[in-house]
Design an enzyme around this catalytic site. Structure first.
Site, mmCIF file in Angstrom:
data_model
loop_
_atom_site.group_PDB
_atom_site.id
_atom_site.type_symbol
_atom_site.label_atom_id
_atom_site.label_comp_id
_atom_site.label_asym_id
_atom_site.label_seq_id
_atom_site.Cartn_x
_atom_site.Cartn_y
_atom_site.Cartn_z
ATOM 1 C CD1 TRP A 77 -2.845 -4.701 -4.956
ATOM 2 C CD2 TRP A 77 -2.133 -5.977 -3.278
ATOM 3 N NE1 TRP A 77 -2.740 -5.990 -5.418
ATOM 4 C CE2 TRP A 77 -2.319 -6.798 -4.417
ATOM 5 C CE3 TRP A 77 -1.693 -6.562 -2.092
ATOM 6 C CZ2 TRP A 77 -2.071 -8.167 -4.407
ATOM 7 C CZ3 TRP A 77 -1.446 -7.932 -2.087
ATOM 8 C CH2 TRP A 77 -1.636 -8.712 -3.229
ATOM 9 C CB CYS A 87 -0.858 -0.002 1.262
ATOM 10 S SG CYS A 87 -1.839 -1.486 1.422
ATOM 11 C CD GLU A 106 2.187 -7.629 -15.747
ATOM 12 O OE1 GLU A 106 2.094 -7.356 -14.549
ATOM 13 O OE2 GLU A 106 3.269 -7.625 -16.338
ATOM 14 C CD GLU A 117 8.289 -9.665 -19.007
ATOM 15 O OE1 GLU A 117 8.370 -10.462 -18.042
ATOM 16 O OE2 GLU A 117 7.812 -8.516 -18.889
ATOM 17 N NE ARG A 140 4.128 1.796 -1.607
ATOM 18 C CZ ARG A 140 5.312 1.224 -1.395
ATOM 19 N NH1 ARG A 140 6.310 1.482 -2.218
ATOM 20 N NH2 ARG A 140 5.513 0.406 -0.389
HETATM 21 C C1 AGP Z 1 5.959 -6.829 -13.989
HETATM 22 O O1 AGP Z 1 5.147 -6.480 -15.136
HETATM 23 C C2 AGP Z 1 5.144 -7.211 -12.856
HETATM 24 N N1 AGP Z 1 4.295 -6.107 -12.511
HETATM 25 C C3 AGP Z 1 5.849 -7.849 -11.691
HETATM 26 O O2 AGP Z 1 6.053 -9.186 -12.070
HETATM 27 C C4 AGP Z 1 7.219 -7.281 -11.234
HETATM 28 O O3 AGP Z 1 8.185 -7.513 -12.224
HETATM 29 C C5 AGP Z 1 7.631 -8.014 -9.955
HETATM 30 O O4 AGP Z 1 6.660 -7.755 -8.975
HETATM 31 C C6 AGP Z 1 9.016 -7.593 -9.434
HETATM 32 O O5 AGP Z 1 8.985 -6.241 -9.119
HETATM 33 P P1 AGP Z 1 10.400 -5.492 -8.853
HETATM 34 O O6 AGP Z 1 11.158 -5.542 -10.133
HETATM 35 O O7 AGP Z 1 10.032 -4.107 -8.441
HETATM 36 O O8 AGP Z 1 11.104 -6.255 -7.756
#
Ligand code: AGP
Length: 607
Positions: A75, A2, A487, A480, A27
Site C-alpha cells: 500500500w 503492507c 469507500e 457510517e 493490507r
Molecule cells: C472501514 O470500512 C474502514 N475500512 C476503516 O475506516 C476502518 O474501520 C479503520 O481503518 C479502523 O480499522 P480497525 O478497526 O482495524 O482499527
C-alpha cells in the site's frame, strides 16, 4: 500497511510466499513482489497491481524450487504504485521488504547519495536498504549492520532481509509495525499477521521491538543486545479457512450476510444465565467499579461504532463518555481524570493510530480495554483487558460485520456496567440482553430486502455528491453510511447533523441532490423530517430510512424505506444492514472494485 511473508525450510518457498501474500493482500494491493534464493542464484520478481499479477510472473520460474524467499504486497506511502516502487528492493549486498514509514529517509538518502549510492525508486524502503548495505559493506555481521541502522532510522518498520553470503538465512527486525515468527513442520516463517501464518505454522513468536530474528532452513534464533535466545513459542489459535466467497459475488456481501448468525455467536460467550458476563475476557466488575469516565478511541468505522457505544454507555451505565479519533488523541491532548477507562476499538488490532493511543493512555496510568476482532494482534496483547468481537476473519476492506459486532459488544458491555453499578436490576438487564439478541431476526428480514435497496441505489449511484442527515445516534449512523458509500462507490457522501444543515451547508443542495435521512427515534422523527423537507424545498431528492412513526410515511419523502423491527435496537441494527446494502448496491451498479477499493487497505499500520 503492507503485507510481508518470509520462509526458510524444506518446502517450496514459491508456493508458501504466494499463498501467504494472497491472505495478506487485504493490507495493501497496489503492487507486489517476491525474492527467492537457492544455492546458485536468486530471483526478484515485482509487478504493479495485485498478487494475481505476481503469480503470473512467478510462473516463469517454472521448474525451479527455492528453500528461502520472502514476498510483499504494497500500500503505497512514498512513491506511486509501480513496478519500480514495488518491493523487494535490492541495493548492493542487501535485499529487503518493508512495512512501515521511515520518517527521516530524505536526510539519509542525501547522505548516502554523497557517498555514491543511486536510487531507482521513490521509496523510503530503498533508502533503508542502501543504509543497511552501507553498514554491511564493512563486512559486519548482518545483526551488527541492522543494529547500526536501527540507531539511525526514525519511523515505523518491519523488515525482512537477505544478505549476500547468507543464502540460507533470513533476518528480520520490527519497530512499530507488526511481525510474527512461525514454526511449521517444514520450516520457519515470518509474517505481518497471524492469519497469514495459520495455514503453515501452528506456533508463533511475536517479535519484540529491537530484537533480530534469524531463520535458516533448520533453525530460528533471536538476537538481542544481551545475547542470543530461543523463541518462546505460543499456539497459533487462528484457523484460516480458505472458504472463498461461498457463492457470493464479493467477500463484502458474504460478510454482510454472516451478520444475523454473528449476533448470537458474538454475544453468547459473554452471557451467563441471561446476564452479561465477561469472565471469558478475564474481566470482572471489580476491575471497573471505580471507573468514573470513559474514553473511546478508534479510527474510521470503529470510531463510528464507538459513538454508538458512547450513547449505549451513557444511556445504560450513566458514565460520561468521550469519543476520540485515534490519530488526534495524543494531540488533543485528553484530560485524564482519576479512574478513566480507555476503550480501544479495532477490528484488526493493528491500526497504528489506535495502538499509539493505547500506549499513550497506558503510559499515563490509565486502564485500557481493547474491543478487538483479531486474536493475537498488538492491541489485543497490549491492552490491560481485551474483549474479542468474534466476527471471524473479515476480508473485505470495507468493514461490515466488524463494525456490527463492535456495536453489539459495546451494547452488552453497557448493560454489564449498568447492572453491576446497580443502575438497573437483574430483570431489566435480562430484558436488555433479550432485546439485543433479538436483532438477529430483524436484520435477517432487512437482508431479504436487498432488491429494494438495489432500486434505491439506482436512484443515487450517479450523484456526484450526496448527504446523509440524522439527529443524535442517527447522526452517528449517518457517519457510517457516508463512509461505506465513499469507500466502495467513490460517491462524495457527507454526513451532517440534520439540524446543522441549515447553518450553511444547505447552500450545496441543488436540484436532484440526494439527501438521505435516518430516523430510528420517534422523539426526533418530526424534527428530522422537517430538516429533510427543508432540503426538498430546495430541489433535493429525498430518501427517508425510518421506523413507522406516522400514518403518512409515503408522503414525507421521494422514497421511504421502512426499517424492520419495533424496538429502538431493532431499528438501529436494521438501519445498519440497510446502509451497508445501499452502499454495496451502489458500488455494484457502478462496477467498482468492492472488496479491494482503490487507495485503501484493510489495516492501517502506519500513522
Ligand atoms: C472501514 O470500512 C474502514 N475500512 C476503516 O475506516 C476502518 O474501520 C479503520 O481503518 C479502523 O480499522 P480497525 O478497526 O482495524 O482499527
Amino acid at each position: 500497511m503492507c503485507g510481508i511473508i518470509g520462509y526458510t525450510g524444506s518446502g517450496s518457498a514459491k508456493e508458501k510466499i504466494l499463498d501467504g501474500l494472497e491472505i495478506l493482500e487485504y493490507r495493501g494491493y497496489d503492487s507486489a513482489g517476491a525474492f527467492f534464493i537457492d544455492e546458485d542464484n536468486f530471483h526478484i520478481v515485482k509487478t504493479k497491481g495485485k498478487v494475481s499479477n505476481l503469480k503470473d510472473e512467478v510462473k516463469k520460474l517454472e521448474g525451479q524450487e527455492f528453500p528461502v524467499g520472502f514476498g510483499h504486497t504494497r500500500w503505497a506511502t512514498h512513491g506511486e504504485p509501480s513496478r519500480e516502487n514495488a518491493h523487494p528492493h535490492k541495493v548492493g549486498k542487501v535485499t529487503l521488504v518493508h512495512n512501515g514509514i521511515i520518517e527521516n529517509y530524505i536526510e539519509i538518502k542525501n547522505r548516502l547519495s554523497k557517498i555514491g549510492y543511486t536510487f531507482n525508486s521513490e521509496t523510503d524502503s530503498e533508502v533503508a536498504c542502501a543504509l543497511l548495505d552501507s553498514y554491511f559493506k564493512e563486512n559486519a555481521h548482518p545483526c551488527v549492520a541492522i543494529w547500526e541502522a536501527e540507531r539511525v532510522l526514525i519511523g515505523s518498520y518491519a523488515f525482512v532481509f537477505s544478505f549476500e553470503g547468507y543464502k540460507n538465512e533470513l533476518f528480520a527486525i520490527r519497530k512499530g509495525s507488526p511481525l510474527h515468527l512461525g514454526r511449521g513442520s517444514d520450516g520457519f516463517y515470518l509474517a505481518s499477521d497471524l492469519t497469514a501464518l495459520s495455514p503453515f505454522a501452528k506456533e508463533f513468536y511475536t517479535l519484540k521491538e529491537g530484537e533480530i530474528v534469524e531463520i535458516s532452513t533448520s533453525d530460528a534464533k533471536i538476537h538481542t543486545k544481551n545475547g542470543v535466545i530461543s523463541p518462546i513459542w505460543e499456539k497459533n489459535e487462528i484457523r484460516y479457512q480458505k472458504t472463498g466467497k461461498l457463492g457470493y459475488s464479493h467477500y463484502m456481501l458474504k460478510e454482510i450476510n454472516e451478520q444475523p448468525s454473528l449476533v448470537r455467536s458474538c454475544l453468547s460467550g459473554y452471557i451467563k444465565n441471561g446476564l452479561p458476563n465477561f469472565e471469558k475476557a478475564n474481566l470482572s466488575y471489580d476491575a471497573l467499579e471505580k471507573i468514573k469516565r470513559i474514553h473511546l478511541v478508534a479510527c474510521g468505522s470503529a470510531m463510528h461504532a464507538s459513538l454508538l457505544g458512547k450513547r449505549f454507555l451513557e444511556e445504560h451505565a450513566k458514565i460520561p463518555c468521550e469519543v476520540f479519533v485515534a490519530s488526534e488523541y495524543r494531540y488533543s491532548p485528553p484530560l485524564f481524570e482519576e479512574n478513566t477507562l480507555v476503550i480501544l476499538v479495532s477490528q484488526s488490532g493493528e491500526t497504528a493510530d489506535t495502538i499509539a493511543s493505547m500506549r499513550y493512555a497506558k503510559d499515563r496510568g490509565n486502564l485500557t480495554l481493547g474491543i478487538i476482532n483479531a486474536p493475537g494482534s498488538t492491541l489485543a496483547k497490549e491492552s490491560d483487558f481485551c474483549i474479542y468481537t468474534e466476527a471471524g476473519a473479515e476480508l473485505a476492506v470495507a468493514t461490515t460485520k466488524g463494525y456490527l459486532t463492535q456495536a453489539l459488544v459495546l451494547y452488552l458491555f453497557s448493560v454489564f456496567l449498568s447492572l453491576n453499578s446497580k443502575k438497573i436490576n437483574e430483570e431489566n438487564a435480562k430484558s436488555l440482553v433479550c432485546t439485543i439478541l433479538s436483532v438477529d431476526t430483524t436484520i435477517r428480514k432487512t437482508l431479504a430486502r436487498q432488491k429494494e435497496l438495489s432500486r434505491l441505489a439506482e436512484k443515487i449511484k450517479n450523484a456526484p455528491s450526496l448527504f446523509y442527515i440524522g439527529r443524535g445516534l442517527d447522526y452517528y449512523l449517518c457517519l457510517e453510511g457516508a463512509l461505506k458509500l465513499k469507500e466502495i462507490s467513490y460517491i462524495n457522501a457527507q454526513a451532517y447533523e440534520a439540524g446543522e444543515l441549515k447553518h450553511g451547508t444547505i447552500s450545496l443542495i441543488e436540484n436532484g441532490t440526494p439527501v438521505v435521512a435516518f430516523a430510528t427515534s420517534e422523539m426526533l422523527f418530526e424534527k428530522t423530517v422537517s430538516n429533510l423537507k427543508e432540503t426538498k424545498s430546495r430541489g433535493a431528492y429525498t430518501i427517508l430510512f425510518s421506523g413507522k412513526f406516522s400514518n403518512d410515511m409515503d408522503k414525507i419523502a421521494d422514497e421511504c424505506f421502512l426499517l424492520d423491527g419495533n424496538t429502538r435496537e431493532e431499528l438501529i441494527f436494521s438501519l445498519i444492514l440497510s446502509l451497508q446494502l445501499l452502499a454495496y448496491e451502489c458500488a455494484l451498479q457502478k462496477g467498482c472494485e468492492i472488496d479491494r477499493p482503490r487507495n485503501l487497505a484493510k489495516s492501517v499500520t502506519v500513522e
